[in-house]
Structure formats: structure tokens, C-alpha cells
Scaffold this motif. Structure first.
Motif: not given
Length: 530
Positions: A401-421
Motif C-alpha cells: 500500500k503506497i503511503v506518503t506525507f508532507d516532506w517534513g512529516t515524512y522525514l520525521e516519521k521515517t527517522k523514528n521508524g514508523e515505516h515498513d519500506i
């Protein structure tokens, strides 16, 4: 080596002193001082406190508002004086002494001196500093290793600063030149606190004027800049997320420069007599990180299967169209120590299915695929890439399932490990492999908020990276970084996707715009031909 380097620095400093006040740009008889340059970019900045930021859109602005102690030369990975006129290190590499430029003032009138340097760097380093916890975490200070390596930062007098290291750190002088270690106005930080990120004050060639979020940032020339005033009066950086819309605005004259054209539009750009395409080999990597803290990505065979499931050559052909090459290593081939002997994993969907079955997933599995919300130098169109990856993973039984967020939120969530891939990338801050490998793959950088968003933790990799940092022997460092690439290839925490070219499209009236491999100091030297 060090003595020869220091001699070159002193000679350069003497030349600067002799030519004080002379600007070779302004000596050009064809240019006209003044005017406003409008720069079209793919996304907005996250913040403008250089110590807190980690993304290129923020650094693009910060590089023109602030200065560092030393800086990279135009179109080069070599260093030259900036706020420090000269510097030297002790024989053991543990003490670095910086002799500061005099008669420099911040945009708010605060004098630049050793106190400002200590304030800027110690607020990142010293946990007892009154502004250490203001605004957020200092991710680069931690991820570059300076948090562990720096012992103390002291002033010998008003214009001499020393940085003492606990251990030798080969990339130190190149690291201290990067944007997060810019010198900020102590007065402004004390005034604004958490809001300094929205009210930046430095010593750079441009002053901050205005920020309309998701629309534009306005900068104006610093006419008292120590390096000579910019030719332009103003720079406006407009956020225009759609690549095609940016090109239309460039063709209509609403902007003068644009980043990240669609590869499909390259022929149209080349056929337009009013436009010019600037390009050079990039120092970047675009990748697909698999979060190893989340099953099944902790399983090596699953990670190998995903690498075999993706047709990188087709992605380069259709999505990059000549603006990139397939990646197999975590560093670009333009960077020293790149190991071209490593063989990439082949595109082999049947082998991918076999590996998934061996891993315990004969019918595949479901997961989320995080798509970049803005075009970046390393991935020009995150949504289009996500759709291709979704199709290729489905072909081997992995439903995403493709998900995305605005740029700042995307960076914040990925660096805190909320993603799968998640797709992400890296553009070089300095011309040293440590900048890629330690920030993106070390155990230290897997601590949240992480630069290592695969959350890959390898004692073997960590030992190699620490050895490479501790030696000044270039041949030994090459050998260690090539070993690190082999470890990466064995453990494969990412799918390394592409190394993209660095490109800009400009109106031909824009003169003297030079692509910089390591920073975004485009604007100081530009003029617009009438």
C-alpha cells in the motif's frame, strides 16, 4: 601533508587580505547590479536553524544566510577560508585552532567573534548549555560522530578558537565545513528560542526577509557581506511541487531557474532557445530502505528477494531517462574508494519468489511502501517510482500500500521508524565516504531520530567505519571503505536504486550560475542579463 595544506591556507589568506574589498564578479563590465532571481524548487524548507535541519531544501536556504568556519571552493570539494581566515592542527590531529576573521557582523548587528562560535557549536555539543535543548535534536552533530569525538570547544582570545578532540578523526576539517555547523547569531537565538528556525540570522551573503509556508522564502542581499556584496538585490525561492508546472512557469518567465525537470521534458527543454540545461555527475544515492526493526525485513532472504524483484535498469531508462545510473553500492562512483568490482544483484523475479518461500513466505506478504512526496536530486518523481515498485513487488507476491506525507512529516516519521519500506536518498555534504556510510549505516545513526532508517545494526560494519575514521592513511581508508561496501552488499539493508546527475534548468538570461557538488551557494555570484 598537513604542513603543505596549512601553507596553502596561509598564502590564500594573504591574498584575500591584499584583495580585501575587491569582487571579481563585480569587475565584469557586462553585468548590471540588482534585480530579483526567482528560483523554482520542488518543496519547501523544513526549518532554517542549520543545526537542527537535515534536508536539502532547508540547507539550500541556510547556505546563503549563514557561513561556516571554513567552506568549500566553488565547483570543488577542496576547502578555503570563510569565517576562519586560517587554521592548523596539532601533529596528533587532536587540537584544531581557528583564527577568526575580524570586522564581520551578523545580519542583526551582533559582532562576530569567538563567543559566537562557542555559542553556535557548544549549544550542540554541551548538554549543560542553556540552549542545548531549544528547538530539537542536533542530528548531524550526533550522526557525524562529533558528539562523541569532540572533547571541548574553547576560546583562546576574542578571535581564536580551539576544538579539542578525544580521538583523531580523519574527516574533521571537511565535516566542520558543512551547513549544520554554521555560525548563528547568539542574540537572535536568545531572542527567538524555539522560533529561531523561522527567524534565521547569520553572517551570510543574503538576509532572511520572509517565509510564506509552502509558497516562498524571500532573501535580500547583505550589502556589508565580508566576501563582497551579491550582485542580486533579492532571491525568491518558490515551492512548486509539480515538475511540469515548474517548467511551464519557467517558460512563461515567472521563474528564472528550476530544479528536477521530468525526464520526459528534457527534449522540450533542449529545443527551447530561451532555456539552458546545466548538468554534472552527482554525488548522491537514491535507495529503498527496509526497516529491519519490523518483520519480515529482519530476514536476510526477504531483503535479498526484494533486491532481485526490482528491475533497476528499467527504472533508470523510463524514470530517469539518461539522468542517472543504476546503483549497487551505498556511495556514488564519483566518490573515492568506490568499489566497482562488486556485482549487483540481478533482476530475477523467479529467484525472488524462491527466496521468499525459503524465508517462510511462499505466498508473499502485505506491507506499506512509503513514497517521497517531493522531487529530490536522487529520485525525481517519488510517486511514479512507487507505482513501478508496487507493480514489481506484486509480481513476486508482495502486496504494498503506497503511503506518503508532507516532506517534513515524512522525514520525521521515517527517522523514528514508523515505516515498513521507504524510499529516501542522500546527497553528499562533504567529499568523504564517511559522510554516506557512517550517517546512513552505522549503529550510532540507528538511534532515533535516525539517519540510518533501515535500523541496520552491524558490529562488523561499525568496527570498520570507526577504524576508517581514526586513521589519516588514505590507502588504509580506501581499503576499509571498500570492506564496508562488501559488508553492505552481504547484509543488503536497502535496495540501492540510482545515482542521479545534478541538474538545473535556467533561463539563458541568468549568468554565472555554477553547480556546486557539495552545497547550494548558487546565488551570491549570479546576475540577470537585461
Amino acid at each position: 601533508m598537513r604542513n603543505r595544506f596549512f601553507t596553502r591556507v596561509l598564502l590564500f589568506t594573504l591574498l584575500i587580505s591584499l584583495l580585501a574589498g575587491f569582487s571579481p564578479i563585480l569587475a565584469d563590465s557586462h553585468l548590471k547590479r540588482g534585480g530579483t532571481l526567482i528560483f523554482g524548487r520542488g518543496g519547501d524548507s523544513v526549518g532554517l536553524d542549520p543545526a537542527l535541519e537535515e534536508d536539502g531544501e532547508s540547507f539550500k536556504v541556510c547556505d546563503n544566510v549563514y557561513d561556516t568556519l571554513v567552506q568549500y571552493k566553488d565547483e570543488s570539494t577542496e576547502l578555503e577560508p570563510s569565517l576562519a581566515m586560517s587554521w592548523e592542527s596539532s601533529e596528533d590531529g587532536l587540537i584544531w585552532t581557528f583564527h577568526l576573521r575580524r570586522d564581520v557582523i551578523f545580519h542583526d548587528g551582533t559582532p562576530f567573534n569567538a563567543e559566537a562560535v562557542l555559542f553556535s557549536l557548544n549549544r550542540q555539543h554541551d548538554e549543560t548549555h542553556p540552549f542545548h535543548k531549544v528547538g530539537g535534536s542536533y542530528i548531524y552533530w550526533i550522526a557525524t560522530g562529533l558528539a562523541e569525538i569532540v572533547d571541548k570547544i574553547i576560546a583562546l582570545d576574542d578571535y581564536t578558537v580551539q576544538i579539542h578532540l578525544k580521538t583523531a578523526y580523519a574527516p574533521f576539517i571537511y565535516t566542520i565545513a558543512i551547513t549544520p555547523f554554521s555560525i548563528v547569531s547568539p542574540t537572535a537565538v536568545k531572542k527567538w528560542g524555539d522560533e529561531f528556525s523561522n527567524n534565521p540570522v547569520g553572517t551570510g551573503p543574503f538576509k532572511f526577509v520572509q517565509w510564506d509556508r509552502k509558497d516562498k522564502i524571500v532573501l535580500e542581499a547583505n550589502d556589508t557581506y565580508w566576501g563582497g556584496p551579491p550582485v542580486l538585490d533579492r532571491v525568491i525561492l518558490r515551492s512548486i511541487p509539480d515538475n511540469s508546472v515548474r517548467l511551464i512557469e519557467l517558460q512563461q518567465g515567472s521563474i528564472h531557474v528550476m530544479e528536477f525537470p521530468n525526464p520526459d521534458d528534457l527534449q522540450q527543454i533542449q529545443d527551447d532557445d530561451a532555456l539552458e540545461l546545466l548538468s554534472q555527475p552527482g554525488m548522491s544515492i537514491g535507495y529503498l530502505a527496509m526497516n529491519m526493526d519490523k518483520p519480515p525485513f529482519d530476514n536476510l532472504k526477504v531483503r535479498l528477494a526484494i533486491n532481485h524483484a526490482i528491475n533497476k535498469s528499467a527504472i533508470i531508462e523510463h524514470l530517469y531517462q539518461g539522468l542517472g545510473i543504476p546503483a549497487k553500492n551505498p556511495i556514488p562512483p564519483t566518490l573515492w574508494s568506490y568499489d566497482d568490482s562488486i556485482e549487483d544483484y540481478s533482476y530475477d523475479p523467479e529467484l525472488a519468489k524462491k527466496l521468499l518461500a525459503e524465508a517462510g513466505y511462499p505466498d508473499g506478504f502485505e506491507t506499506t511502501l512509503w513514497a517521497l512526496p517531493v522531487p529530490r536530486p536522487y529520485i525525481p518523481d517519488g510517486r511514479a517510482l512507487a507505482e513501478v515498485l508496487q507493480s514489481e513487488l506484486r509480481n513476486v507476491g508482495i502486496e504494498t500500500k503506497i503511503v506518503t506525507f508532507d516532506w517534513g512529516t515524512y522525514l520525521e516519521k521515517t527517522k523514528n521508524g514508523e515505516h515498513d519500506i521507504a524510499m529516501l536518498g542522500w546527497s553528499a555534504d562533504l567529499g568523504d565516504p564517511d559522510n554516506f556510510l557512517y550517517f546512513l549505516l552505522s549503529k550510532s545513526s540507528a538511534e532515533k531520530p535516525a539517519g540510518n532508517i533501515a535500523f541496520y545494526r552491524s558490529d562488523e560494519m561499525q568496527a570498520v567505519l570507526e577504524q576508517a575514521r581514526a586513521t589519516g592513511d588514505r590507502e588504509r581508508r580506501v581499503s576499509l571503505y571498500q570492506e564496508a561496501q562488501r559488508i553492505f552488499h552481504k547484509d543488503i539493508p536497502w535496495v540501492p536504486l540510482a545515482h542521479a546527475k545534478q541538474i538545473l534548468v535556467i533561463n539563458k538570461k541568468v549568468k554565472n550560475l555554477k553547480l556546486q557538488p557539495l552545497n547550494w551557494k548558487y546565488f551570491r555570484q549570479i546576475w540577470i542579463e537585461e
